[in-house]
Design a protein around this motif. Structure first.
Motif, PDB file in Angstrom:
ATOM      1  N   ASP A 217      24.700  58.683  72.345  1.00  0.00           N
ATOM      2  CA  ASP A 217      24.992  57.387  72.957  1.00  0.00           C
ATOM      3  C   ASP A 217      23.817  56.989  73.836  1.00  0.00           C
ATOM      4  O   ASP A 217      23.228  57.822  74.534  1.00  0.00           O
ATOM      5  CB  ASP A 217      26.270  57.468  73.798  1.00  0.00           C
ATOM      6  N   THR A 218      23.474  55.707  73.791  1.00  0.00           N
ATOM      7  CA  THR A 218      22.326  55.232  74.567  1.00  0.00           C
ATOM      8  C   THR A 218      22.730  54.054  75.450  1.00  0.00           C
ATOM      9  O   THR A 218      23.746  53.396  75.214  1.00  0.00           O
ATOM     10  CB  THR A 218      21.177  54.783  73.640  1.00  0.00           C
ATOM     11  N   GLN A 219      21.915  53.807  76.445  1.00  0.00           N
ATOM     12  CA  GLN A 219      22.089  52.668  77.330  1.00  0.00           C
ATOM     13  C   GLN A 219      20.802  51.865  77.350  1.00  0.00           C
ATOM     14  O   GLN A 219      19.741  52.349  76.948  1.00  0.00           O
ATOM     15  CB  GLN A 219      22.444  53.143  78.750  1.00  0.00           C
ATOM     16  N   THR A 220      20.887  50.632  77.827  1.00  0.00           N
ATOM     17  CA  THR A 220      19.699  49.792  77.934  1.00  0.00           C
ATOM     18  C   THR A 220      18.665  50.472  78.823  1.00  0.00           C
ATOM     19  O   THR A 220      18.958  50.845  79.954  1.00  0.00           O
ATOM     20  CB  THR A 220      20.053  48.411  78.515  1.00  0.00           C
ATOM     21  N   SER A 221      17.454  50.643  78.298  1.00  0.00           N
ATOM     22  CA  SER A 221      16.401  51.338  79.037  1.00  0.00           C
ATOM     23  C   SER A 221      15.808  50.459  80.122  1.00  0.00           C
ATOM     24  O   SER A 221      15.623  49.252  79.937  1.00  0.00           O
ATOM     25  CB  SER A 221      15.282  51.779  78.083  1.00  0.00           C
ATOM     26  N   ILE A 222      15.506  51.084  81.266  1.00  0.00           N
ATOM     27  CA  ILE A 222      14.828  50.354  82.340  1.00  0.00           C
ATOM     28  C   ILE A 222      13.454  50.959  82.619  1.00  0.00           C
ATOM     29  O   ILE A 222      12.732  50.496  83.496  1.00  0.00           O
ATOM     30  CB  ILE A 222      15.666  50.327  83.640  1.00  0.00           C
ATOM     31  N   THR A 223      13.105  51.995  81.871  1.00  0.00           N
ATOM     32  CA  THR A 223      11.779  52.592  81.987  1.00  0.00           C
ATOM     33  C   THR A 223      11.378  53.150  80.627  1.00  0.00           C
ATOM     34  O   THR A 223      12.164  53.124  79.677  1.00  0.00           O
ATOM     35  CB  THR A 223      11.748  53.688  83.061  1.00  0.00           C
ATOM     36  N   ASP A 224      10.148  53.635  80.536  1.00  0.00           N
ATOM     37  CA  ASP A 224       9.671  54.171  79.258  1.00  0.00           C
ATOM     38  C   ASP A 224      10.088  55.625  79.082  1.00  0.00           C
ATOM     39  O   ASP A 224      10.369  56.339  80.051  1.00  0.00           O
ATOM     40  CB  ASP A 224       8.145  54.077  79.203  1.00  0.00           C
ATOM     41  N   SER A 225      10.148  56.058  77.830  1.00  0.00           N
ATOM     42  CA  SER A 225      10.370  57.461  77.478  1.00  0.00           C
ATOM     43  C   SER A 225       9.324  57.840  76.443  1.00  0.00           C
ATOM     44  O   SER A 225       9.025  57.053  75.544  1.00  0.00           O
ATOM     45  CB  SER A 225      11.771  57.671  76.895  1.00  0.00           C
TER      46      SER A 225
END
Length: 258
Positions: free
Chosen positions: A77-85
């Protein structure tokens, strides 16, 4: 004695002043080869210094799930990213070949900021499109893609570009061919309605206007300085959370550019 040698010495001087054309041709050919090799090594060196593959796209396009699936093979499950990975991705059939995958936030207030940070390191870009929501989001998708394509650094480095048409497991998903046609149409409209310059993403101008495609012709992706390909994929997969992702085309493309 000196008088008898003088004609021979003069002949030698003339030969040195006017070398054999055949010898001169060989020297010029060798010089051309040397210059070509130097240029090739310079270009290859610049390319090898760029190891990043950037995952771009709007929010909810499925970038982060694609990122996770490529690295682990598992659904999450994922969420909206606010930073890079970022993480190293190794090609399955060649462990010595690898690139650094970088998943960038897709939120409108963040995406250009993060692209500005990583664009110079990009060997390639994967632009992820939500094939299900595409008809509704086509203008926003084209807007972001346009900003990427007219950026001065992207124009100069010409990283390989893959448009990944995600969520193909859903019945209502649009095909890669239709998405390509609609994007070309929208990008053509954008270049007509904007006087765009190849600016950096922080807004600083770098010169004259950028010409997206060929002047006087309707835009299509073959006109760009980088190679552009389209692929259909599904990060979720046809069997959902318990099954495998369906992105063989994406994996082949990554192996090719690694």
């Amino acid at each position: 004695m000196a008088g008898r040698l003088e004609p021979h010495l003069e002949a030698l001087r003339r030969e040195l002043r006017a070398p054999d054309p055949a010898v001169l041709s060989v020297l010029l050919a060798l010089l051309a080869v040397a210059v070509t090799l130097l240029i090739w090594r310079f270009v290859q060196g610049r390319r090898s210094s760029r190891k990043a593959v950037l995952l771009l796209g709007l929010c909810d396009a499925g970038k982060t799930l694609l990122f996770a699936r490529l690295l682990t093979g598992k659904y999450r499950d994922t969420q909206t990213s606010i930073t890079d990975s970022s993480a190293v991705y190794r090609v399955s059939n060649n462990k010595s070949a690898n690139v650094t995958l970088i998943d960038l936030p897709g939120h409108k207030s963040l995406r250009l900021q993060f692209l500005e940070r990583f664009k110079a390191a990009a060997r390639a870009i994967v632009f992820v499109v939500d094939s299900v929501a595409f008809q509704r989001e086509v203008k926003d998708v084209a807007e972001f893609l346009y900003q990427v394509l007219v950026d001065s650094t992207v124009l100069k480095n010409a990283p390989a570009l893959l448009i990944a048409c995600n969520k193909q497991d859903v019945t209502m998903a649009k095909s890669a061919k239709l998405i390509q046609q609609q994007l070309e149409k929208e990008l053509n409209t954008l270049r007509v309605t904007r006087s765009a310059a190849p600016t950096s993403l922080d807004g600083s101008a770098t010169g004259g206007p950028a010409q997206l495609g060929k002047k006087g012709k309707d835009f299509d992706f073959s006109q760009l300085p980088m190679k552009v390909e389209f692929v259909e994929c599904s990060a979720r997969g046809s069997k959902g959370e318990e099954g495998d992702a369906d992105f063989e085309g994406l994996e082949k493309w990554l192996a090719k550019i690694a």
